[in-house]
Design a protein around this motif. Sequence first.
Motif, PDB file in Angstrom:
ATOM      1  N   UNK A  96     -31.944  38.317 -11.107  1.00 60.90           N
ATOM      2  CA  UNK A  96     -31.423  38.744 -12.413  1.00 60.90           C
ATOM      3  C   UNK A  96     -30.128  38.002 -12.718  1.00 60.90           C
ATOM      4  N   UNK A  97     -30.202  37.118 -13.711  1.00 60.21           N
ATOM      5  CA  UNK A  97     -29.058  36.313 -14.134  1.00 60.21           C
ATOM      6  C   UNK A  97     -28.163  37.174 -15.016  1.00 60.21           C
ATOM      7  N   UNK A  98     -26.845  37.223 -14.699  1.00 59.05           N
ATOM      8  CA  UNK A  98     -25.921  38.093 -15.427  1.00 59.05           C
ATOM      9  C   UNK A  98     -24.778  37.277 -16.030  1.00 59.05           C
ATOM     10  N   UNK A  99     -23.934  37.925 -16.799  1.00 54.62           N
ATOM     11  CA  UNK A  99     -22.762  37.268 -17.369  1.00 54.62           C
ATOM     12  C   UNK A  99     -21.832  36.768 -16.262  1.00 54.62           C
ATOM     13  N   UNK A 103     -22.871  35.481 -13.405  1.00 54.10           N
ATOM     14  CA  UNK A 103     -23.437  34.179 -13.024  1.00 54.10           C
ATOM     15  C   UNK A 103     -23.094  33.130 -14.078  1.00 54.10           C
ATOM     16  N   UNK A 104     -23.175  33.515 -15.345  1.00 51.06           N
ATOM     17  CA  UNK A 104     -22.853  32.578 -16.434  1.00 51.06           C
ATOM     18  C   UNK A 104     -21.413  32.089 -16.305  1.00 51.06           C
ATOM     19  N   UNK A 105     -20.516  33.012 -15.969  1.00 52.69           N
ATOM     20  CA  UNK A 105     -19.085  32.658 -15.833  1.00 52.69           C
ATOM     21  C   UNK A 105     -18.873  31.648 -14.704  1.00 52.69           C
ATOM     22  N   UNK A 106     -19.755  31.650 -13.728  1.00 49.64           N
ATOM     23  CA  UNK A 106     -19.645  30.695 -12.595  1.00 49.64           C
ATOM     24  C   UNK A 106     -20.116  29.301 -12.991  1.00 49.64           C
ATOM     25  N   UNK A 107     -20.648  29.165 -14.225  1.00 52.53           N
ATOM     26  CA  UNK A 107     -21.123  27.860 -14.698  1.00 52.53           C
ATOM     27  C   UNK A 107     -20.069  27.174 -15.563  1.00 52.53           C
ATOM     28  N   UNK A 108     -18.829  27.624 -15.435  1.00 53.88           N
ATOM     29  CA  UNK A 108     -17.752  27.169 -16.335  1.00 53.88           C
ATOM     30  C   UNK A 108     -17.608  25.644 -16.355  1.00 53.88           C
ATOM     31  N   UNK A 109     -17.979  24.980 -15.243  1.00 54.75           N
ATOM     32  CA  UNK A 109     -17.772  23.515 -15.234  1.00 54.75           C
ATOM     33  C   UNK A 109     -19.010  22.748 -15.706  1.00 54.75           C
ATOM     34  N   UNK A 110     -19.973  23.479 -16.219  1.00 58.66           N
ATOM     35  CA  UNK A 110     -21.184  22.793 -16.714  1.00 58.66           C
ATOM     36  C   UNK A 110     -20.871  22.077 -18.030  1.00 58.66           C
ATOM     37  N   UNK A 111     -21.716  21.135 -18.388  1.00 61.97           N
ATOM     38  CA  UNK A 111     -21.563  20.377 -19.636  1.00 61.97           C
ATOM     39  C   UNK A 111     -21.603  21.354 -20.818  1.00 61.97           C
ATOM     40  N   UNK A 112     -20.700  21.186 -21.768  1.00 63.72           N
ATOM     41  CA  UNK A 112     -20.516  22.144 -22.872  1.00 63.72           C
ATOM     42  C   UNK A 112     -21.783  22.486 -23.633  1.00 63.72           C
ATOM     43  N   UNK A 113     -22.559  21.460 -23.995  1.00 58.72           N
ATOM     44  CA  UNK A 113     -23.755  21.723 -24.813  1.00 58.72           C
ATOM     45  C   UNK A 113     -24.793  22.516 -24.026  1.00 58.72           C
ATOM     46  N   UNK A 114     -24.838  22.257 -22.726  1.00 57.25           N
ATOM     47  CA  UNK A 114     -25.818  22.962 -21.882  1.00 57.25           C
ATOM     48  C   UNK A 114     -25.346  24.394 -21.630  1.00 57.25           C
ATOM     49  N   UNK A 174     -28.982  31.490 -25.374  1.00 60.15           N
ATOM     50  CA  UNK A 174     -30.390  31.869 -25.107  1.00 60.15           C
ATOM     51  C   UNK A 174     -30.458  33.104 -24.212  1.00 60.15           C
ATOM     52  N   UNK A 175     -29.644  33.131 -23.155  1.00 57.84           N
ATOM     53  CA  UNK A 175     -29.733  34.275 -22.230  1.00 57.84           C
ATOM     54  C   UNK A 175     -29.094  35.537 -22.815  1.00 57.84           C
ATOM     55  N   UNK A 176     -28.212  35.396 -23.779  1.00 60.41           N
ATOM     56  CA  UNK A 176     -27.653  36.603 -24.427  1.00 60.41           C
ATOM     57  C   UNK A 176     -28.776  37.404 -25.077  1.00 60.41           C
ATOM     58  N   UNK A 177     -29.676  36.696 -25.769  1.00 60.64           N
ATOM     59  CA  UNK A 177     -30.821  37.368 -26.396  1.00 60.64           C
ATOM     60  C   UNK A 177     -31.722  37.976 -25.320  1.00 60.64           C
ATOM     61  N   UNK A 200     -28.803  42.203 -17.045  1.00 54.08           N
ATOM     62  CA  UNK A 200     -29.087  40.805 -16.759  1.00 54.08           C
ATOM     63  C   UNK A 200     -30.478  40.442 -17.239  1.00 54.08           C
ATOM     64  N   UNK A 201     -30.984  39.276 -16.800  1.00 53.12           N
ATOM     65  CA  UNK A 201     -32.323  38.858 -17.237  1.00 53.12           C
ATOM     66  C   UNK A 201     -33.038  38.150 -16.089  1.00 53.12           C
TER      67      UNK A 201
END
Length: 308
Positions: free
Chosen positions: A195-198, A200-211, A218-221, A234-235
């Motif tokens: 289950x992907x949560x916010x 986990x999303x916060x841990x992606x802070x260094x990912x490319x902006x558009x991605x 997408x995962x918010x929905x 989560x999802x």
Amino acid sequence: MKVILDTDPGIDDALAFILLKAMPEVQLMGITVTHGNTTVDKCATNALQLVELLGMREIPVAVGASHPLIKELSIAEETHGGTGLGYAVLPKSTVTPASISAANLIIDLVSANPNEITLLCIGPVTNVALALLKEPGLASKIKNIVSMAGTIHHPGNATPSAEYNVFCDPHAFDILLHSGIDLTIVPLDVTYKCLFTKTHLARMASAKGSILNFIDRSTSFYMEFHSEYQGIEGCAINDPLAAAILVKPELVKFREYYVDVELRAEKTNAKLSADHFSALNRKPNAKVAMEVDVEGFMDFFIERVNAL
Ligand code: RIB
Ligand code: CA
């Protein structure tokens, strides 16, 4: 590792696209699009936009089945939104689809690379079934299939007993089960533990902006759906787990079962049955992922996305 991705993007499919881009171990030979999370034309639009977003323009995208082999079409816009990508909005793609059908792209690529190609199936498997029906002898040239499909003990997400990809086209999945192809099944039993949560999303802070923005929107929905319809925080990122297993099979523990699919029931149609105690005395026809290293998978997913 040569792979064809068969997909119905779809929010978790899109996350699998991103992870595949972040796995140089995989040579993505082609993408074939099917009906499933939404109509095949919307899934095709989404696939073309995703290959543009991810710089995968050189990979052929072939449009496939608009409906199941026998059943009526099902779509899941409550789960993935009207476009199929939740709240995410991607620029109109400049990539044009391949001029051949999905089934023919599968036939052509497998025939040109006998016993080398893995089919990663993360939607209803209508395209693969059509390819097998059209090209006798194709099954023996497919190295293996990894399919996000079905559920063994976990409740169904399409009906109380059926998982959505199998529910959409149980006749197509029946063809795969009895094709003799080396089949790995990644069921809800393991994907609903991921289950992907916010957080986990916060841990992606260094990912490319558009991605990162795409993943967030997408995962918010998708999280809203899981909360409102299933009472889950989560999802469930079903499809990226199936992709991850291609390069890190140690993330899961497999059991070999004889697996069949219900095709004639009213209430439990499309349910998978795994013969745990070999009661039928049939040779196993699938390797089923029954346990998962959730933290190990999430770490892998996040690390790879951050490194993109
Ligand atoms: O049941 C989950 C599966 O159905 C995932 O592949 C999701 O994208 C939908 O296709
Ligand atoms: Ca999918």
